[in-house]
Design a protein around this motif. Structure first.
Motif, PDB file in Angstrom:
ATOM      1  N   PHE A 146       0.837  -1.202   0.000  1.00 17.52           N
ATOM      2  CA  PHE A 146       0.000   0.000   0.000  1.00 17.52           C
ATOM      3  C   PHE A 146       0.870   1.251   0.000  1.00 17.52           C
ATOM      4  CE2 PHE A 146      -2.339   3.352   2.236  1.00 17.52           C
ATOM      5  CZ  PHE A 146      -3.527   3.393   1.504  1.00 17.52           C
ATOM      6  N   ALA A 147       1.905   1.237   0.814  1.00  9.64           N
ATOM      7  CA  ALA A 147       2.806   2.389   0.894  1.00  9.64           C
ATOM      8  C   ALA A 147       3.554   2.585  -0.424  1.00  9.64           C
ATOM      9  CB  ALA A 147       3.794   2.204   2.041  1.00  9.64           C
ATOM     10  N   GLN A 148       4.035   1.491  -0.984  1.00 11.06           N
ATOM     11  CA  GLN A 148       4.792   1.589  -2.231  1.00 11.06           C
ATOM     12  C   GLN A 148       3.897   2.045  -3.383  1.00 11.06           C
ATOM     13  OE1 GLN A 148       6.811  -2.087  -3.568  1.00 11.06           O
ATOM     14  NE2 GLN A 148       8.728  -0.929  -3.367  1.00 11.06           N
ATOM     15  N   ASP A 149       2.681   1.532  -3.435  1.00 16.26           N
ATOM     16  CA  ASP A 149       1.738   1.936  -4.485  1.00 16.26           C
ATOM     17  C   ASP A 149       1.399   3.414  -4.402  1.00 16.26           C
ATOM     18  OD1 ASP A 149       1.721  -0.650  -5.398  1.00 16.26           O
ATOM     19  OD2 ASP A 149      -0.228  -1.169  -4.520  1.00 16.26           O
ATOM     20  N   ASN A 150       1.533   3.980  -3.188  1.00 16.31           N
ATOM     21  CA  ASN A 150       1.206   5.395  -2.985  1.00 16.31           C
ATOM     22  C   ASN A 150       2.449   6.283  -2.948  1.00 16.31           C
ATOM     23  OD1 ASN A 150      -1.873   5.884  -2.452  1.00 16.31           O
ATOM     24  ND2 ASN A 150      -1.385   3.938  -1.451  1.00 16.31           N
ATOM     25  N   GLY A 151       3.572   5.763  -3.437  1.00 20.42           N
ATOM     26  CA  GLY A 151       4.767   6.576  -3.614  1.00 20.42           C
ATOM     27  C   GLY A 151       5.397   7.077  -2.336  1.00 20.42           C
ATOM     28  N   ALA A 152       5.350   6.283  -1.264  1.00 20.72           N
ATOM     29  CA  ALA A 152       5.885   6.724   0.023  1.00 20.72           C
ATOM     30  C   ALA A 152       7.403   6.639   0.068  1.00 20.72           C
ATOM     31  CB  ALA A 152       5.300   5.880   1.155  1.00 20.72           C
ATOM     32  N   VAL A 153       8.012   7.547   0.825  1.00 21.35           N
ATOM     33  CA  VAL A 153       9.427   7.444   1.182  1.00 21.35           C
ATOM     34  C   VAL A 153       9.490   6.510   2.384  1.00 21.35           C
ATOM     35  CG1 VAL A 153      11.491   8.677   1.919  1.00 21.35           C
ATOM     36  CG2 VAL A 153       9.863   9.783   0.357  1.00 21.35           C
ATOM     37  N   MET A 154      10.155   5.369   2.233  1.00 22.12           N
ATOM     38  CA  MET A 154      10.097   4.320   3.241  1.00 22.12           C
ATOM     39  C   MET A 154      11.344   4.317   4.116  1.00 22.12           C
ATOM     40  SD  MET A 154       7.186   3.047   2.787  1.00 22.12           S
ATOM     41  CE  MET A 154       7.369   1.662   3.877  1.00 22.12           C
ATOM     42  N   VAL A 155      11.275   5.008   5.224  1.00 19.37           N
ATOM     43  CA  VAL A 155      12.349   5.044   6.217  1.00 19.37           C
ATOM     44  C   VAL A 155      11.766   4.587   7.548  1.00 19.37           C
ATOM     45  CG1 VAL A 155      14.003   6.496   7.449  1.00 19.37           C
ATOM     46  CG2 VAL A 155      13.552   6.915   5.015  1.00 19.37           C
ATOM     47  N   GLU A 156      12.336   3.574   8.140  1.00 19.87           N
ATOM     48  CA  GLU A 156      11.785   3.004   9.373  1.00 19.87           C
ATOM     49  C   GLU A 156      11.699   4.031  10.494  1.00 19.87           C
ATOM     50  OE1 GLU A 156       9.979   0.417  11.875  1.00 19.87           O
ATOM     51  OE2 GLU A 156      10.345   0.137   9.728  1.00 19.87           O
ATOM     52  N   ASP A 157      12.653   4.961  10.551  1.00 21.91           N
ATOM     53  CA  ASP A 157      12.659   5.978  11.608  1.00 21.91           C
ATOM     54  C   ASP A 157      11.382   6.819  11.624  1.00 21.91           C
ATOM     55  OD1 ASP A 157      15.270   5.133  10.803  1.00 21.91           O
ATOM     56  OD2 ASP A 157      16.153   6.760  11.971  1.00 21.91           O
ATOM     57  N   PHE A 158      10.719   6.940  10.481  1.00 15.12           N
ATOM     58  CA  PHE A 158       9.525   7.787  10.389  1.00 15.12           C
ATOM     59  C   PHE A 158       8.402   7.313  11.306  1.00 15.12           C
ATOM     60  CE2 PHE A 158      10.303   9.319   5.731  1.00 15.12           C
ATOM     61  CZ  PHE A 158      11.427  10.001   6.173  1.00 15.12           C
ATOM     62  N   PHE A 159       8.479   6.078  11.768  1.00 11.47           N
ATOM     63  CA  PHE A 159       7.384   5.496  12.543  1.00 11.47           C
ATOM     64  C   PHE A 159       7.731   5.354  14.018  1.00 11.47           C
ATOM     65  CE2 PHE A 159       7.256   4.114   8.146  1.00 11.47           C
ATOM     66  CZ  PHE A 159       5.976   4.546   7.768  1.00 11.47           C
ATOM     67  N   ASP A 160       8.783   6.030  14.461  1.00 15.64           N
ATOM     68  CA  ASP A 160       9.212   5.925  15.858  1.00 15.64           C
ATOM     69  C   ASP A 160       8.109   6.296  16.841  1.00 15.64           C
ATOM     70  OD1 ASP A 160      11.723   5.044  15.179  1.00 15.64           O
ATOM     71  OD2 ASP A 160      12.704   6.988  15.417  1.00 15.64           O
ATOM     72  N   GLN A 161       7.295   7.293  16.491  1.00 16.41           N
ATOM     73  CA  GLN A 161       6.254   7.739  17.415  1.00 16.41           C
ATOM     74  C   GLN A 161       5.293   6.612  17.763  1.00 16.41           C
ATOM     75  OE1 GLN A 161       6.106  11.084  18.701  1.00 16.41           O
ATOM     76  NE2 GLN A 161       4.745  10.043  20.143  1.00 16.41           N
ATOM     77  N   ILE A 162       5.027   5.733  16.807  1.00 12.06           N
ATOM     78  CA  ILE A 162       4.114   4.609  17.049  1.00 12.06           C
ATOM     79  C   ILE A 162       4.607   3.756  18.213  1.00 12.06           C
ATOM     80  CG2 ILE A 162       3.275   2.425  16.080  1.00 12.06           C
ATOM     81  CD1 ILE A 162       3.172   3.816  13.343  1.00 12.06           C
TER      82      ILE A 162
END
Length: 648
Positions: A146-162
């Motif tokens: 889903f993320a790739q289909d929507n052109g996301a920049v995929m960096v694991e650090d972006f989800f630290d808040q979760i």
């Protein structure tokens, strides 16, 4: 002549037997020093404590906004201060401005962040395991697609808040989480890939709309929602630490053959044997007493006396800024928003003085909200106004003209929010302070000793402002600052929008659409009752956001200060220095070149990056990842659950 720091006046001790001449010499030196201090030091009518300036052995790296689990805040070790040679005012201040160094450090931080980007599912799963110490949650493959289909920049650090938000819930029984989320008065229910709610509250409807766009990828769950502007859950640090010890102890990666890759289905009637715990909501202020119980027991905030009288001019101190600043400017934005090492912020922010509404609990349960303080325990979602893209918060489709066509000015319009401002407490409100200190008349009055600042202080000599040394700080501020209230929000309300207790200092200013504000280059962003809903709109504009806050949001790990925006301390004492750096200054005896190109570069980089990582698609991707993780933590089989498709 540059004054590096205020003179410390020491009263001479009792006379010795050495004779009268020595005493007279000592007294003469003290008197001369005192007169010199009055002549050259900036006037300050509040108690401004300036720390000793230190030069770190190396410039501190600007963090990528990782969120610690409430550790004790310890200032970095600092070497002895270096003595700076005196020089004429006409000489350039320094070969390298501190902001130059911070910008350079931000560039390196951002480059390092981009190097972590994952290009395929297997590398994303490997990055997950390395950073989280677990297998990814079930559905991770569908999430990545889903993320790739929507052109996301995929960096694991972006989800630290979760993981900062969900960490403590590994210490709570899953059945308790499920029951209390289901039983809460305002929630979203997902069953068989259909999201619904029984609440008509407009925030709930907006969050429901967001959830429905990804419901086909979501397992069964119930999502409790905070309907208030203000956050509501604050556990004592000691309790959260115990929960986090459980979380750390349960981090493991079972063999792929033993991993459970399916979520459990839920009924509409949770286990009747599981009791809903009383939340014991409390309603009192100052909120500081509530907020600081989440700080480490040895932190300055926990040890400080709690203020209850806010009728006087606040004590604006720079002493507590050293852990998060470099030569007076913010070098660690995450730490600058953390009040646990800044006890003076209890009298400098309306949230701490008297919030508009208060309803807090010490009971940990899974409540979701749009923002929170560093010590709150809610789970963050993108704020409703971000997803709704309302014009008054976003500017609509107009993001501003090109930089060269903008006015070289600062613009701020807003309501006098921040809490419930009254005659007895308005001096502690952040928006009142910012508007006052950017008012030319008030600053000039302070320079001329004809007006005493009620809720702000003149900048210290640490910033070495040329306009201040020429005694024209107020006039210079008036050349570029356009700030004002569109509503004074009196309590109790008064006729025609007036406010008798602030009338000598503020007048209502005509409003201005956000799209029109984008015609100016510089956009300060100041907290209101909670976070500022304008921040995303500012970042996506062609102007430069200057941000001060004590709140956390979902996107913090994605933004690099001094690369995508300009960070500002919550006391705003650095604001004049920031503006002198970007605008420059030309006076009678000195001319300082500005850094317009640097400002444009940050503005452009911020907009380009926001258009890559703060899109509505990025909110969907973040929430989908968050809810997959949440569903796992709330599942009875959570210790064995995961996605291991890359390992089988």
């Amino acid at each position: 002549m540059k004054i590096s720091s205020p003179i410390t006046m020491t009263y001479p001790g009792p006379p010795r037997r050495a004779g009268g001449l020595v005493r007279y010499v000592v007294l003469a030196v003290v008197l001369i020093g005192f007169l010199w201090y009055l002549r050259y030091s900036a006037p300050s009518f509040t108690s401004v404590h300036q720390p000793v300036e230190v030069t770190p052995s190396h410039l501190p790296t600007i963090p990528s906004q990782e969120n610690p689990t409430r550790p004790d805040v310890k200032p970095a070790e600092t070497p002895a201060p270096e003595k700076e040679a005196e020089r004429p005012i006409t000489t350039p201040k320094s070969p390298t401005h501190p902001i130059d160094e911070l910008i350079q450090s931000a560039e390196k931080t951002f480059e390092d962040l981009l190097k972590k980007e994952s290009k395929d599912l297997n590398s994303a799963a490997a990055a997950y395991r390395k950073r989280r110490g677990r297998h990814p949650p079930p559905g991770f493959d569908a999430w990545f697609k889903f993320a790739q289909d929507n052109g996301a920049v995929m960096v694991e650090d972006f989800f630290d808040q979760i993981y900062h938000d969900l960490g403590p819930f590994w210490g709570l029984p899953p059945s308790t989480m499920r029951k209390e989320a289901w039983a809460y008065e305002m929630n979203i229910n997902i069953r068989n890939h259909n999201a619904s709610t029984g609440s008509s509250w407009f925030w709930t409807q907006i969050w429901l709309n967001l959830t429905q766009t990804i419901e086909h990828l979501l397992p069964d769950m119930d999502i409790a929602l905070n309907a208030m502007d203000e956050p509501r859950i604050v556990l004592p640090w000691e309790e959260i630490n115990k929960y986090m010890e459980i979380e750390r102890a349960t981090r493991k990666m079972p063999p792929p053959s033993e991993v459970v890759s399916e979520f459990s289905a839920l009924t509409n009637k949770p286990d009747p044997d599981v009791k809903v715990r009383p939340k014991e909501w409390t309603e009192y202020w100052p909120y500081w007493k509530i907020a600081t119980r989440g700080c480490h027991p040895n932190s300055l905030a926990r040890k400080a006396d709690i203020m209850t009288d806010f009728s006087h001019t606040p004590d604006i101190s720079l002493a507590h800024t050293l852990p998060h600043t470099y030569k007076g400017y913010v070098s660690n934005f995450t730490l600058s928003s953390d009040f646990c090492h800044q006890p003076d912020l209890q009298s400098l922010h309306g949230m701490m003085v008297e919030p508009l509404s208060v309803s807090s609990t010490k009971t940990l349960f899974p409540m979701f909200g749009g923002s929170k303080l560093p010590t709150n325990n809610e789970i963050l979602l993108p704020a409703p106004m971000y997803w709704n893209n309302e014009e008054r918060f976003s500017g609509g489709d107009d993001h501003g003209d090109s930089w060269v066509n903008k006015l070289n000015k600062v613009i701020w319009r807003g309501v006098a929010t921040g809490g419930r401002n009254k005659a007895s407490n308005w001096k502690g409100f952040q928006r009142h302070r910012f508007v006052a200190m950017t008012n030319s008349s008030q600053v000039s009055g302070a320079e001329e000793w004809s007006q005493i600042p009620q809720n702000w202080a003149m900048p210290t000599s640490q910033y070495n402002l040329a306009a201040q040394q020429e005694n024209r700080l107020g006039k210079w501020t008036g050349e570029w600052a356009d700030t004002g209230f569109v509503d004074l929000m009196c309590d109790p309300p008064q006729a025609n929008g007036t406010c008798n207790y602030t009338a000598p200092y503020y007048q209502v200013t005509p409003g201005m659409k956000m799209a029109d504000q984008f015609d100016r280059k510089y956009l300060p962003d100041i907290d209101g009752n909670s976070f500022s809903g304008r921040y995303r709109g500012f970042l996506m504009s062609t102007s430069l956001p200057i941000k001060a806050t004590i709140f956390r949001e979902w996107h913090d790990s994605r933004l690099v200060p001094w690369k995508h925006f300009v960070p500002m301390d919550n006391r705003f004492m650095d604001f004049w220095g920031i503006m002198e750096y970007f605008l420059g200054y030309e006076g009678e005896n000195v001319k300082i070149e500005g850094h317009d190109k640097e400002a444009e570069k940050i503005a452009v980089a911020g907009q380009e990056w926001a258009n890559k990582v703060l899109r509505r698609e990025d909110m969907q991707i973040y929430v989908l990842r968050l809810l997959l993780e949440y569903a796992r933590v709330a599942d009875d089989r959570r210790d064995k659950m995961g996605w291991v498709g890359d390992l089988l």
